[in-house]
Scaffold this motif. Structure first.
Motif, PDB file in Angstrom:
ATOM      1  N   GLY A   8       0.814  -1.201   0.000  1.00 47.73           N
ATOM      2  CA  GLY A   8       0.000   0.000   0.000  1.00 47.73           C
ATOM      3  C   GLY A   8       0.852   1.257   0.000  1.00 47.73           C
ATOM      4  N   ARG A  37     -11.816  -4.418   1.684  1.00 43.81           N
ATOM      5  CA  ARG A  37     -11.302  -3.116   2.065  1.00 43.81           C
ATOM      6  C   ARG A  37     -12.289  -2.436   3.009  1.00 43.81           C
ATOM      7  N   ALA A  39     -13.021   1.552   4.277  1.00 39.89           N
ATOM      8  CA  ALA A  39     -12.767   2.987   4.291  1.00 39.89           C
ATOM      9  C   ALA A  39     -13.221   3.550   5.641  1.00 39.89           C
ATOM     10  N   THR A  90      -9.608   4.802  -1.623  1.00 35.89           N
ATOM     11  CA  THR A  90      -8.862   4.964  -0.379  1.00 35.89           C
ATOM     12  C   THR A  90      -9.474   4.126   0.724  1.00 35.89           C
ATOM     13  N   ALA A  91      -8.654   3.267   1.328  1.00 36.53           N
ATOM     14  CA  ALA A  91      -9.142   2.341   2.352  1.00 36.53           C
ATOM     15  C   ALA A  91      -7.959   1.526   2.869  1.00 36.53           C
ATOM     16  N   VAL A  92      -8.216   0.798   3.941  1.00 33.62           N
ATOM     17  CA  VAL A  92      -7.281  -0.241   4.368  1.00 33.62           C
ATOM     18  C   VAL A  92      -7.697  -1.520   3.657  1.00 33.62           C
ATOM     19  N   TYR A  93      -6.765  -2.150   2.995  1.00 34.97           N
ATOM     20  CA  TYR A  93      -7.026  -3.364   2.225  1.00 34.97           C
ATOM     21  C   TYR A  93      -6.529  -4.581   3.007  1.00 34.97           C
ATOM     22  N   TYR A  94      -7.398  -5.583   3.111  1.00 35.32           N
ATOM     23  CA  TYR A  94      -7.097  -6.801   3.847  1.00 35.32           C
ATOM     24  C   TYR A  94      -7.140  -8.003   2.918  1.00 35.32           C
ATOM     25  N   GLY A 118      -3.741  -5.888   7.101  1.00 32.21           N
ATOM     26  CA  GLY A 118      -4.200  -4.722   6.351  1.00 32.21           C
ATOM     27  C   GLY A 118      -3.057  -3.833   5.912  1.00 32.21           C
ATOM     28  N   THR A 119      -3.261  -3.198   4.776  1.00 30.80           N
ATOM     29  CA  THR A 119      -2.299  -2.235   4.268  1.00 30.80           C
ATOM     30  C   THR A 119      -3.075  -1.022   3.747  1.00 30.80           C
ATOM     31  N   GLN A 120      -2.593   0.171   4.084  1.00 27.81           N
ATOM     32  CA  GLN A 120      -3.319   1.401   3.763  1.00 27.81           C
ATOM     33  C   GLN A 120      -3.055   1.817   2.319  1.00 27.81           C
ATOM     34  N   THR A 122      -4.002   5.068  -0.084  1.00 23.57           N
ATOM     35  CA  THR A 122      -4.547   6.414  -0.101  1.00 23.57           C
ATOM     36  C   THR A 122      -4.379   6.976  -1.509  1.00 23.57           C
TER      37      THR A 122
END
Length: 125
Positions: A8, A37, A39, A90-94, A118-120, A122
């Motif tokens: 990310g 994800r 947000a 834009t979100a944290v992706y899991y 998770g990885t951010q 943006t």
């Protein structure tokens, strides 16, 4: 079982990122893998899934045509190539793993037993 997601970062709208998720402690080639994800202020939502062999792929409508999921069973890794990124991405992706539906048909968080940290991502406008 450990799932480690990385890749990310901050990117401008229209740009690309490639997420990776390395799995250990499970028979990776027997599991479907997915990306979700979340947000800020929103619920966790399905992004994409891939079956155990990589022959079947599923996408949510809002990423279809822009994101590509793939996997390398020799490296125990699943990828999410994200192109034409938008600020709303834009979100944290899991990343997650499902051993009960190896066909990749699970589209709800409850379908998946194991989750990464998770990885951010943006995306700036």
């Amino acid at each position: 079982v450990q799932l480690q997601a990385f890749g990310g970062g901050l990117v401008q709208a229209g740009g690309s990122l490639r997420l990776s998720c390395a799995a250990s402690g499970l028979p990776f080639g027997e599991y479907a893998m997915a990306w979700f994800r979340q947000a800020p202020g929103k619920e966790l939502e399905f992004v994409s899934a891939i079956n155990w062999s990589g022959s079947k792929k599923y996408y949510s409508d809002f990423v279809k045509g822009r994101f590509t999921i793939s996997r390398d069973n020799g490296k125990n890794t699943v990828y999410l190539q994200m192109d034409s990124l938008k600020p709303e991405d834009t979100a944290v992706y899991y990343c997650s793993a499902d051993g009960y539906r190896p066909d990749g048909s699970g589209k709800y968080p409850g379908n998946y037993e194991f989750w990464g940290q998770g990885t951010q991502v943006t995306v700036s406008s």
